[in-house]
Design a protein around this motif. Structure first.
Motif, mmCIF file in Angstrom:
data_model
loop_
_atom_site.group_PDB
_atom_site.id
_atom_site.type_symbol
_atom_site.label_atom_id
_atom_site.label_comp_id
_atom_site.label_asym_id
_atom_site.label_seq_id
_atom_site.Cartn_x
_atom_site.Cartn_y
_atom_site.Cartn_z
ATOM 1 N N VAL A 156 0.819 -1.215 0.000
ATOM 2 C CA VAL A 156 0.000 0.000 0.000
ATOM 3 C C VAL A 156 0.853 1.265 0.000
ATOM 4 C CG1 VAL A 156 -1.642 1.373 1.355
ATOM 5 C CG2 VAL A 156 -2.033 -1.069 1.043
ATOM 6 N N ARG A 157 1.863 1.311 0.875
ATOM 7 C CA ARG A 157 2.652 2.533 1.019
ATOM 8 C C ARG A 157 3.880 2.614 0.112
ATOM 9 N NH1 ARG A 157 2.406 5.432 6.691
ATOM 10 N NH2 ARG A 157 0.267 4.978 7.271
ATOM 11 N N GLN A 158 4.081 1.590 -0.694
ATOM 12 C CA GLN A 158 5.261 1.594 -1.566
ATOM 13 C C GLN A 158 5.091 2.583 -2.710
ATOM 14 O OE1 GLN A 158 6.201 -2.345 -2.964
ATOM 15 N NE2 GLN A 158 6.559 -3.112 -0.904
ATOM 16 N N ALA A 159 6.185 3.275 -3.065
ATOM 17 C CA ALA A 159 6.157 4.191 -4.205
ATOM 18 C C ALA A 159 5.695 3.422 -5.438
ATOM 19 C CB ALA A 159 7.540 4.772 -4.427
ATOM 20 N N GLY A 160 4.769 4.007 -6.161
ATOM 21 C CA GLY A 160 4.271 3.365 -7.377
ATOM 22 C C GLY A 160 3.074 2.461 -7.185
ATOM 23 N N SER A 161 2.705 2.165 -5.927
ATOM 24 C CA SER A 161 1.517 1.317 -5.727
ATOM 25 C C SER A 161 0.264 2.095 -6.122
ATOM 26 C CB SER A 161 1.406 0.853 -4.270
ATOM 27 O OG SER A 161 0.839 1.867 -3.458
ATOM 28 N N HIS A 162 -0.742 1.377 -6.580
ATOM 29 C CA HIS A 162 -1.992 2.034 -6.992
ATOM 30 C C HIS A 162 -2.620 2.794 -5.817
ATOM 31 C CE1 HIS A 162 -1.573 -0.077 -10.698
ATOM 32 N NE2 HIS A 162 -2.011 -1.257 -10.266
ATOM 33 N N SER A 163 -2.558 2.214 -4.625
ATOM 34 C CA SER A 163 -3.163 2.861 -3.453
ATOM 35 C C SER A 163 -2.463 4.176 -3.125
ATOM 36 C CB SER A 163 -3.100 1.934 -2.235
ATOM 37 O OG SER A 163 -3.851 0.765 -2.478
ATOM 38 N N ARG A 164 -1.136 4.154 -3.174
ATOM 39 C CA ARG A 164 -0.373 5.383 -2.905
ATOM 40 C C ARG A 164 -0.704 6.439 -3.972
ATOM 41 N NH1 ARG A 164 4.811 7.718 -3.734
ATOM 42 N NH2 ARG A 164 5.769 8.472 -1.803
ATOM 43 N N ASN A 165 -0.797 5.991 -5.216
ATOM 44 C CA ASN A 165 -1.144 6.916 -6.300
ATOM 45 C C ASN A 165 -2.554 7.478 -6.117
ATOM 46 O OD1 ASN A 165 1.362 6.557 -7.423
ATOM 47 N ND2 ASN A 165 0.687 5.105 -8.989
ATOM 48 N N LEU A 166 -3.472 6.629 -5.660
ATOM 49 C CA LEU A 166 -4.843 7.082 -5.403
ATOM 50 C C LEU A 166 -4.852 8.181 -4.338
ATOM 51 C CD1 LEU A 166 -7.949 6.892 -5.644
ATOM 52 C CD2 LEU A 166 -7.860 4.993 -4.001
ATOM 53 N N LEU A 167 -4.067 7.991 -3.290
ATOM 54 C CA LEU A 167 -3.999 8.995 -2.223
ATOM 55 C C LEU A 167 -3.453 10.316 -2.764
ATOM 56 C CD1 LEU A 167 -4.619 9.306 0.781
ATOM 57 C CD2 LEU A 167 -2.286 8.553 1.271
ATOM 58 N N ARG A 168 -2.443 10.257 -3.641
ATOM 59 C CA ARG A 168 -1.875 11.476 -4.240
ATOM 60 C C ARG A 168 -2.896 12.170 -5.148
ATOM 61 N NH1 ARG A 168 1.108 9.601 -0.991
ATOM 62 N NH2 ARG A 168 3.348 9.878 -0.838
ATOM 63 N N VAL A 169 -3.645 11.374 -5.902
ATOM 64 C CA VAL A 169 -4.680 11.938 -6.779
ATOM 65 C C VAL A 169 -5.760 12.613 -5.934
ATOM 66 C CG1 VAL A 169 -6.568 11.340 -8.374
ATOM 67 C CG2 VAL A 169 -4.259 10.429 -8.746
ATOM 68 N N LYS A 170 -6.125 11.973 -4.828
ATOM 69 C CA LYS A 170 -7.120 12.556 -3.918
ATOM 70 C C LYS A 170 -6.662 13.924 -3.446
ATOM 71 C CE LYS A 170 -7.060 12.598 0.257
ATOM 72 N NZ LYS A 170 -7.218 13.605 1.337
ATOM 73 N N ARG A 171 -5.378 14.065 -3.135
ATOM 74 C CA ARG A 171 -4.851 15.376 -2.701
ATOM 75 C C ARG A 171 -4.983 16.409 -3.812
ATOM 76 N NH1 ARG A 171 0.218 12.851 0.170
ATOM 77 N NH2 ARG A 171 -0.882 12.037 1.959
ATOM 78 N N GLY A 172 -4.734 15.979 -5.051
ATOM 79 C CA GLY A 172 -4.899 16.894 -6.181
ATOM 80 C C GLY A 172 -6.337 17.378 -6.307
ATOM 81 N N LEU A 173 -7.283 16.445 -6.159
ATOM 82 C CA LEU A 173 -8.711 16.799 -6.229
ATOM 83 C C LEU A 173 -9.083 17.758 -5.095
ATOM 84 C CD1 LEU A 173 -10.263 13.268 -6.934
ATOM 85 C CD2 LEU A 173 -9.638 15.046 -8.602
ATOM 86 N N ASP A 174 -8.532 17.485 -3.922
ATOM 87 C CA ASP A 174 -8.807 18.308 -2.751
ATOM 88 C C ASP A 174 -8.230 19.709 -2.928
ATOM 89 O OD1 ASP A 174 -10.152 18.402 -0.374
ATOM 90 O OD2 ASP A 174 -8.528 17.575 0.837
ATOM 91 N N MET A 175 -7.028 19.779 -3.493
ATOM 92 C CA MET A 175 -6.390 21.077 -3.718
ATOM 93 C C MET A 175 -7.246 21.937 -4.657
ATOM 94 S SD MET A 175 -4.215 23.503 -5.068
ATOM 95 C CE MET A 175 -4.227 22.976 -6.742
ATOM 96 N N VAL A 176 -7.756 21.324 -5.715
ATOM 97 C CA VAL A 176 -8.609 22.053 -6.660
ATOM 98 C C VAL A 176 -9.897 22.502 -5.966
ATOM 99 C CG1 VAL A 176 -9.979 21.855 -8.784
ATOM 100 C CG2 VAL A 176 -7.638 20.957 -8.707
ATOM 101 N N ARG A 177 -10.464 21.636 -5.120
ATOM 102 C CA ARG A 177 -11.691 21.989 -4.388
ATOM 103 C C ARG A 177 -11.450 23.216 -3.508
ATOM 104 N NH1 ARG A 177 -13.610 21.262 0.520
ATOM 105 N NH2 ARG A 177 -11.823 20.017 1.167
ATOM 106 N N PHE A 227 -14.282 12.234 0.255
ATOM 107 C CA PHE A 227 -14.607 11.569 1.528
ATOM 108 C C PHE A 227 -14.617 10.047 1.349
ATOM 109 C CE2 PHE A 227 -17.686 9.795 4.575
ATOM 110 C CZ PHE A 227 -17.068 10.185 5.758
ATOM 111 N N TYR A 228 -15.166 9.589 0.225
ATOM 112 C CA TYR A 228 -15.219 8.154 -0.068
ATOM 113 C C TYR A 228 -13.795 7.567 -0.082
ATOM 114 C CZ TYR A 228 -15.891 3.783 -2.574
ATOM 115 O OH TYR A 228 -15.878 2.465 -2.931
#
Length: 197
Positions: free
Chosen positions: A83-104, A182-183
């Motif tokens: 989950v926490r490894q660089a390049g994992s889908h979950s880690r990437n999802l968390l980074r994408v979530k931050r991008g969405l949050d920043m835009v919000r 939130f999801y």
């Protein structure tokens, strides 16, 4: 009109959050890819965010060819203990979530502010969402880049919107992205994976 497309994509994601037990990865990653345009419009200050965000979204788009939902994607990473490894889908999802949050947060700040400058709105959004996760050197570079941000009028021109239409679509994104963000947070916190890493 990218702002309209972003708003529409997130409205349909938000509608699905309440109905479906698990969010589909394909429409989610396609909606996220529409947001990439915004980072590009913000210029040098958010260049690092654009490059990082685009790469992470591309990974999720690729994953959507073989994984159907966000839930199953995170579960697969838990099983692989990556989950926490660089390049994992979950880690990437968390980074994408931050991008969405920043835009919000950026949109909230733009709607709440007067004048033509985006510097305060972008500074607040960066400080709230990205800064806690960035090293000093990146924070310093972003602070310097804030002086190169386009004006609000220039941003709207790049997005082919006038002030009235932009307000409608920004508000729509603010409202519809909240349950999506939130999801994703719940996906992590319900499995005690945390979201601050």
């Amino acid at each position: 009109k990218p702002l309209r497309q972003i708003a529409a994509a997130f409205e349909s994601l938000a509608a699905a959050v309440g109905v479906e037990a698990s969010m589909e990865l394909d429409p989610f990653s396609r909606a996220c890819s529409r947001v990439s345009v915004l980072f590009g419009c913000l210029g040098f200050a958010f260049k690092f965010a654009e490059m990082d965000y685009v790469a992470k979204v591309e990974d999720l788009c690729e994953a959507s060819k073989s994984i159907s939902t966000l839930h199953s994607m995170v579960e697969l990473d838990i099983e692989k203990n990556c989950v926490r490894q660089a390049g994992s889908h979950s880690r990437n999802l968390l980074r994408v979530k931050r991008g969405l949050d920043m835009v919000r947060v950026l949109f909230e700040q733009i709607l709440a502010s007067e004048g033509n400058s985006l510097r305060d709105a972008a500074s607040v959004a960066y400080a709230k969402v990205f800064a806690p996760h960035h090293a000093w050197a990146i924070r310093k570079a972003v602070a310097a880049g804030m002086y190169a941000l386009p004006t609000k009028a220039q941003l709207l021109k790049k997005l082919n919107e006038d002030e009235a239409s932009a307000k409608v679509h920004m508000q729509s994104y603010i409202t519809s992205s909240a349950p999506v963000i939130f999801y994703i947070e719940e996906l992590f916190t319900s499995r005690e994976l945390g979201i601050d890493w």
